[in-house]
Design an enzyme around this catalytic site. Structure first.
Site, PDB file in Angstrom:
ATOM      1  N   TYR A  32     -14.188 -17.156   8.043  1.00 52.53           N
ATOM      2  CA  TYR A  32     -14.563 -18.546   8.225  1.00 52.53           C
ATOM      3  C   TYR A  32     -15.908 -18.513   9.210  1.00 52.53           C
ATOM      4  O   TYR A  32     -16.279 -17.492   9.664  1.00 52.53           O
ATOM      5  CB  TYR A  32     -13.515 -19.360   8.832  1.00 52.53           C
ATOM      6  CG  TYR A  32     -12.953 -19.010  10.310  1.00 52.53           C
ATOM      7  CD1 TYR A  32     -13.594 -19.823  11.205  1.00 52.53           C
ATOM      8  CD2 TYR A  32     -12.521 -17.649  10.625  1.00 52.53           C
ATOM      9  CE1 TYR A  32     -13.368 -19.436  12.755  1.00 52.53           C
ATOM     10  CE2 TYR A  32     -12.318 -17.383  12.049  1.00 52.53           C
ATOM     11  CZ  TYR A  32     -12.672 -18.338  13.072  1.00 52.53           C
ATOM     12  OH  TYR A  32     -12.461 -17.953  14.279  1.00 52.53           O
ATOM     13  N   LEU A 202     -16.156 -10.047  18.566  1.00 54.99           N
ATOM     14  CA  LEU A 202     -17.043 -10.735  17.616  1.00 54.99           C
ATOM     15  C   LEU A 202     -18.556 -10.910  18.211  1.00 54.99           C
ATOM     16  O   LEU A 202     -18.652 -11.377  19.262  1.00 54.99           O
ATOM     17  CB  LEU A 202     -16.439 -11.986  17.370  1.00 54.99           C
ATOM     18  CG  LEU A 202     -17.223 -12.940  16.326  1.00 54.99           C
ATOM     19  CD1 LEU A 202     -17.043 -12.112  14.783  1.00 54.99           C
ATOM     20  CD2 LEU A 202     -16.895 -14.128  16.312  1.00 54.99           C
TER      21      LEU A 202
END
Length: 281
Positions: A32, A202
């Site tokens: 996503y 991330l």
């Protein structure tokens, strides 16, 4: 009625139907992105879409659209919903097939959905700062993939919520990694410290903008792991994410950061970030 994106089609929200056998629902087998929208314009869309394709490659998922087509479709979604300020949520799963942990033997068509959400910018948090807690990082070892598997993040965020804090700062042993939904930075003697981009965090798109801002401001950046103790001894601490932007952290557990006030270097980075936002508005 607002529209949602289902594969190639813009449909009304009440027409959205997904299969119980979608692998995203049963396994979290998908990826996503969340893309910020300012004044009807997407912020850093190329970087978000590039990362989406990198995540897809990492889980061996083939996105059946070119980047240009996807980019245009997301702009169409924003225009259709007349979104001014907010964000787009976009996810792609491996598709629908009978439940089996292994990849489907028969080819499946990935399922793409996206929708828009109106959201005001968190200016009070930017101005006043927020509190955070430290929690053990219990997530898997591929945090560089923006996957749908977010239970570890959810549990960390819930702990922060129950402690009346904005964010949970995660750590593996003594090493600070990142927030439950953000990247974490410390500033000491004018030098910015943050965890390097590897499998444990991330590589946030807003993080990438922060790096550019620091370069333009002449702020030295050191990308190396820092300990919990080192974090608590920083002159300034802040977090970044698509929805939180650049948010000062003024308290971690019982430790007050910078006398409980956002620091000067954080303010400079906020201002540099704001200038980049204004360029798309």
């Amino acid at each position: 009625m607002e529209k949602m994106l289902l594969n190639n089609d813009l449909i009304d929200n009440d027409q959205m139907k997904l299969s119980i056998n979608d692998r995203g629902y049963q396994f979290g087998d998908g990826i996503y992105e969340v893309i910020k929208v300012y004044n009807g314009n997407l912020f850093t869309p190329t970087e978000h879409i590039d990362r989406l394709y990198r995540s897809a490659d990492a889980i061996r998922l083939v996105i059946p659209y070119t980047k240009d087509v996807l980019h245009k479709t997301l702009y169409d979604l924003v225009e259709e919903n007349e979104l001014v300020d907010g964000h787009i949520y976009l996810q792609i799963t491996r598709g629908v097939s009978p439940r089996n942990h292994a990849f489907p033997i028969e080819p499946t068509e990935p399922v793409l959905i996206a929708y828009t959400q109106t959201a005001e910018r968190p200016v009070n948090n930017h101005r006043n700062g927020v509190s955070a807690i430290l929690v053990e990082d219990i997530r898997w070892l591929r945090c560089d993939i923006k996957s749908l598997n977010l239970l570890g993040n959810v549990l960390a965020k819930q702990k922060a919520h129950e402690a009346n804090c904005y964010e949970a700062i995660q750590h593996r042993g003594e090493i600070v990694t990142e927030g439950s939904s953000s990247n974490i930075y410390g500033i000491k003697n004018g030098v910015l410290y943050t965890h390097p981009t590897n499998q444990y965090i991330l590589n946030g798109i807003t993080r990438q903008v922060v790096m550019k801002c620091c370069q333009e401001l002449g702020i030295q950046v050191v990308e190396e792991p820092m300990t919990k103790e080192e974090l608590l001894q920083m002159d300034e601490v802040f977090l970044s994410s698509t929805t939180s932007e650049i948010t000062p952290i003024i308290k971690i557990d019982d430790s007050i950061i910078n006398s409980g006030k956002p620091g000067d270097f954080t303010r400079k980075i906020q201002q540099a970030f704001e200038e980049k936002v204004q360029q798309v508005m």
